[in-house]
Design an enzyme around this catalytic site. Structure first.
Site, mmCIF file in Angstrom:
data_model
loop_
_atom_site.group_PDB
_atom_site.id
_atom_site.type_symbol
_atom_site.label_atom_id
_atom_site.label_comp_id
_atom_site.label_asym_id
_atom_site.label_seq_id
_atom_site.Cartn_x
_atom_site.Cartn_y
_atom_site.Cartn_z
ATOM 1 C CG PHE A 159 24.108 14.589 -31.700
ATOM 2 C CD1 PHE A 159 25.289 14.240 -30.730
ATOM 3 C CD2 PHE A 159 24.069 13.698 -32.434
ATOM 4 C CE1 PHE A 159 25.752 12.283 -30.608
ATOM 5 C CE2 PHE A 159 24.574 12.807 -32.477
ATOM 6 C CZ PHE A 159 25.060 12.061 -31.784
ATOM 7 C CE LYS B 221 18.888 23.497 -36.193
ATOM 8 N NZ LYS B 221 18.854 22.248 -35.239
ATOM 9 C CB SER C 102 23.071 12.565 -40.917
ATOM 10 O OG SER C 102 21.400 13.018 -41.177
ATOM 11 C CB CYS D 65 31.742 13.057 -38.363
ATOM 12 S SG CYS D 65 33.310 14.392 -39.025
ATOM 13 C CD GLU E 55 28.309 8.785 -39.939
ATOM 14 O OE1 GLU E 55 27.010 9.243 -40.021
ATOM 15 O OE2 GLU E 55 29.044 9.266 -39.192
HETATM 16 P P1 NAD Z 1 21.437 15.185 -38.454
HETATM 17 O O1 NAD Z 1 22.129 15.146 -39.779
HETATM 18 O O2 NAD Z 1 20.068 14.361 -37.194
HETATM 19 O O3 NAD Z 1 21.363 17.034 -37.301
HETATM 20 C C1 NAD Z 1 22.354 18.032 -38.113
HETATM 21 C C2 NAD Z 1 21.293 19.423 -37.522
HETATM 22 O O4 NAD Z 1 20.912 19.220 -39.163
HETATM 23 C C3 NAD Z 1 20.773 20.174 -36.443
HETATM 24 O O5 NAD Z 1 20.898 21.094 -36.398
HETATM 25 C C4 NAD Z 1 19.378 18.728 -36.945
HETATM 26 O O6 NAD Z 1 18.657 20.327 -35.568
HETATM 27 C C5 NAD Z 1 18.861 19.486 -38.198
HETATM 28 N N1 NAD Z 1 18.544 18.436 -38.535
HETATM 29 C C6 NAD Z 1 17.936 17.436 -38.202
HETATM 30 N N2 NAD Z 1 16.841 17.208 -39.044
HETATM 31 C C7 NAD Z 1 17.071 17.664 -40.128
HETATM 32 C C8 NAD Z 1 15.934 18.092 -41.404
HETATM 33 N N3 NAD Z 1 15.155 16.657 -41.895
HETATM 34 N N4 NAD Z 1 16.091 18.466 -41.885
HETATM 35 C C9 NAD Z 1 16.800 20.040 -41.520
HETATM 36 N N5 NAD Z 1 17.439 20.445 -40.436
HETATM 37 C C10 NAD Z 1 17.466 18.869 -39.541
HETATM 38 O O7 NAD Z 1 23.242 15.136 -37.111
HETATM 39 P P2 NAD Z 1 23.347 14.620 -35.970
HETATM 40 O O8 NAD Z 1 22.709 13.426 -35.755
HETATM 41 O O9 NAD Z 1 23.072 15.468 -35.000
HETATM 42 O O10 NAD Z 1 24.624 14.599 -36.352
HETATM 43 C C11 NAD Z 1 25.880 13.780 -36.363
HETATM 44 C C12 NAD Z 1 25.894 13.172 -38.174
HETATM 45 O O11 NAD Z 1 27.064 14.219 -38.177
HETATM 46 C C13 NAD Z 1 26.918 12.213 -38.000
HETATM 47 O O12 NAD Z 1 25.975 11.737 -39.765
HETATM 48 C C14 NAD Z 1 27.992 12.324 -38.216
HETATM 49 O O13 NAD Z 1 28.806 12.236 -39.141
HETATM 50 C C15 NAD Z 1 27.820 14.256 -38.841
HETATM 51 N N6 NAD Z 1 28.814 14.598 -38.332
HETATM 52 C C16 NAD Z 1 29.987 15.414 -39.772
HETATM 53 C C17 NAD Z 1 31.009 15.833 -39.603
HETATM 54 C C18 NAD Z 1 31.635 16.304 -40.466
HETATM 55 O O14 NAD Z 1 32.843 16.805 -40.709
HETATM 56 N N7 NAD Z 1 32.022 15.112 -41.757
HETATM 57 C C19 NAD Z 1 30.926 16.327 -38.004
HETATM 58 C C20 NAD Z 1 30.308 16.020 -37.130
HETATM 59 C C21 NAD Z 1 29.324 15.180 -37.319
#
Ligand code: NAD
Length: 577
Positions: A222, A246, A299, A354, A455
């Protein structure tokens, strides 16, 4: 000492809920409005370059209402398949809420298995034609995409601010950083060059070519609704692949808009499809036999599961994961620069980056020097809705996020840390339902505390004090993450030691958030350790490699009667020698 910042942070934040509607200017375009128009083609594929003007099929609810009555299909965020928005038939939806107001912006469908199948099948069809489109033509489509995106930066930024919460300035940056990768993709041709070696045996030449993989999945978070999809889509598509995106269910409209704009730029139908949903949809995509590569950003916990599942299925995978980024302040650092850097990198985007700095490591007593100035600067930051002029810190994405952040700060207090700036009570007049947390600074943190180990993903800066650079390196290198870090110093030697010994993939020297530019000569996003799973980084030269595979051809062209081409020791009696 606890400083409550409630009043000062609310300062300057207007209560003009109606100004919110300026971001609701995505007027409607009916699904059928373009069906009667002529269909030009690129490489034999149907494209829709006329896809112009009002882009959105969404409607937003009244800004200040938390229980807006929404009805009609226009509220349902569509999928995007075969070059057009497609209403989902799903009966399962997640409400999409404006994080500053709780106004309901729409309903996000959990795509059905049939819809996921339809999106992948569409991409398979598109790939079969698109991979044959000449490389310069594909590059020109990227040139067109960058122009269309640039023209629509404000539209996209408005959409991002509305559904994600970040300030308009940050939202523009979100788009621009993604645009850099589109620009790089317009120069794809030399990046796809192969190699040629003649006479590897008598009359035999060997050469290699870069070919696309097929259908690639982009699964995104997000916090960067434009940048993260654009880390994947442009390079994947320019290399000849088709993509199923997605996006996060919290920022689905930005994703559909990116796809709409791609269609306007000349992406053929099916080359860029979008489906919505959570775990079930992600698993259906990852498990699909026609999906050859998976790019995930999100995440750590979710990303590791996605990595394991995709790898077990024999797919190419890259997963950018969570982080804990440290900024080291040396005794010879420029204090004003440090204060500005910490305020911007810890509290900007409400800490939901991130690459946000979440730990300041003060070396040799620098904590005493910086502390008061930092608290004063952070206390003066304006918290409010992202669309209000002057706002510097927007809301967190959800109520749950806010509660989690506050819980972690409270727990740190109980574990013995000192909350020297407490943003928990921040009030934003007129936006009392928003998920706001003010800048928060937690001093006296040790690395066993939960606020350090987790985090936080909120506007919370932990302060750790050490005596030497060696100790600072020990702290950072013991942390399981490895996304970004920075050092502020005027010593070239200290900077060199730090960048050489630190076990982190992106290092800033007097730069707090060292995210490599996608347009700058092939650098990619090189997180290390727990912040990355995979082999090839996103965007840059490695990004191109990720979306291509090498085919090596050995060919003999001989005069008739000279015999078959044979390599030494492999089936001939020295014929090739
Ligand atoms: P998230 O892991 O909740 O979601 C990421 C994606 O996975 C979304 O499309 C979500 O719909 C999907 N998802 C969520 N739960 C799932 C599950 N149980 N099984 C399969 N898919 C699932 O992450 P978020 O809260 O949207 O984003 C924040 C996180 O992303 C933070 O941890 C941040 O550090 C990380 N992030 C990392 C980078 C990087 O380049 N390292 C960049 C941006 C964000």
């Amino acid at each position: 000492m606890t400083i409550t910042i409630t009043d000062s942070l609310a300062r300057g934040v207007g209560v003009l809920a109606s100004s919110f509607s300026s971001f609701s200017s995505f007027s409607f375009s009916s699904f059928s409005s373009f069906s009667s128009l002529p269909k030009p083609s690129v490489g034999g594929l149907i494209v829709k370059p006329w896809f112009k003007g009002p882009l959105s099929i969404f409607r937003t609810a009244s800004s200040s209402s938390s229980s807006s009555s929404l009805s009609g299909d226009s509220l349902h965020v569509p999928l995007f398949i075969d070059g057009a928005p497609v209403p989902s038939t799903s009966t399962s939806h997640t409400p999409l809420l404006n994080p500053a107001t709780q106004a309901q912006l729409g309903l996000v469908p959990e795509a059905t298995p049939e819809e996921v199948e339809r999106a992948v099948a569409s991409s398979v069809r598109a790939y079969e034609s698109w991979r044959r489109v000449p490389v310069p033509t594909r590059a020109r489509v990227m040139l067109s995409y960058q122009e269309v995106l640039r023209r629509n930066v404000e539209v996209l930024a408005g959409c991002i601010t509305e559904e994600q919460g970040k300030t308009l300035e940050d939202a523009r940056g979100d788009v621009i950083r993604g645009l850099e990768v589109v620009e790089a993709a317009a120069g794809i041709a030399p990046l796809l060059l192969g190699k040629y070696q003649e006479q590897v045996a008598r009359g035999v030449d060997t050469y290699s070519v870069s070919q696309a993989l097929g259908v690639c999945a982009s699964l995104t978070p997000f916090n960067f609704p434009a940048m993260c999809p654009l880390w994947h889509v442009p390079l994947a598509v320019a290399a000849g692949n088709a993509v199923v995106l997605k996006p996060s269910e919290r920022t689905p409209r930005t994703a559909v808009k990116l796809a709409e704009l791609a269609a306007e730029a000349g992406f053929p139908e099916g080359v860029f499809n979008v489906v919505h949903g959570g775990k079930g949809v992600v698993e259906a995509i990852v498990d699909h036999g026609e999906v050859k590569a998976v790019s995930f950003v999100g995440s750590s916990g979710v990303g590791r599961q996605v990595y394991a599942r995709a790898a077990a299925g024999g797919k190419r995978v890259q997963c950018n994961l969570g982080a804990k980024n440290h900024l080291v302040v040396m005794p010879d650092a420029d204090v004003e620069a440090v204060v500005g850097a910490l305020a911007g990198s810890a509290f900007g985007a409400a800490g939901q980056r991130c690459m946000a700095v979440s730990v300041a490591v003060f070396v040799g007593g620098m904590g005493r020097v910086v502390r008061d100035k930092l608290v004063a600067r952070a206390r003066g930051l304006v918290v409010g809705p992202g669309w209000e002029a002057g706002t510097q810190v927007g809301p967190l994405i959800s109520k749950e996020s806010k509660e989690r952040v506050l819980r972690l700060v409270e727990r740190a207090r109980k574990e013995g840390a000192e909350v020297i700036l407490d943003g928990s009570g921040v009030e934003v007049v007129g936006y009392e339902r928003g998920n706001f947390v003010g800048p928060t600074i937690v001093a006296g943190v040790d690395t066993s505390m939960e606020v350090y180990r987790e985090e936080v993903f909120g506007p919370v800066l932990c302060v750790v004090e050490v005596d030497t650079l060696d100790e600072a390196l020990e702290v950072i290198n013991a942390n399981p993450n490895g996304n970004g870090t920075a050092i502020f110093t005027s010593s070239g030697y200290a900077a060199k030691e730090f960048q050489s010994r630190v076990e982190v993939g992106m290092v800033g020297v007097n730069v707090p958030i060292p995210v490599p530019s996608g347009a700058a000569g092939g650098f990619g996003f090189t997180g290390w350790n727990g912040s990355f799973s995979g082999d090839l980084a996103m965007y840059g030269a490695e990004g191109v490699k990720f979306f291509t595979r090498t085919k090596t051809v050995t060919a003999a062209w001989k005069e008739r009667g000279e015999g078959a081409g044979t390599m030494t020791g492999l089936g001939g009696v020295g014929v090739g020698r």
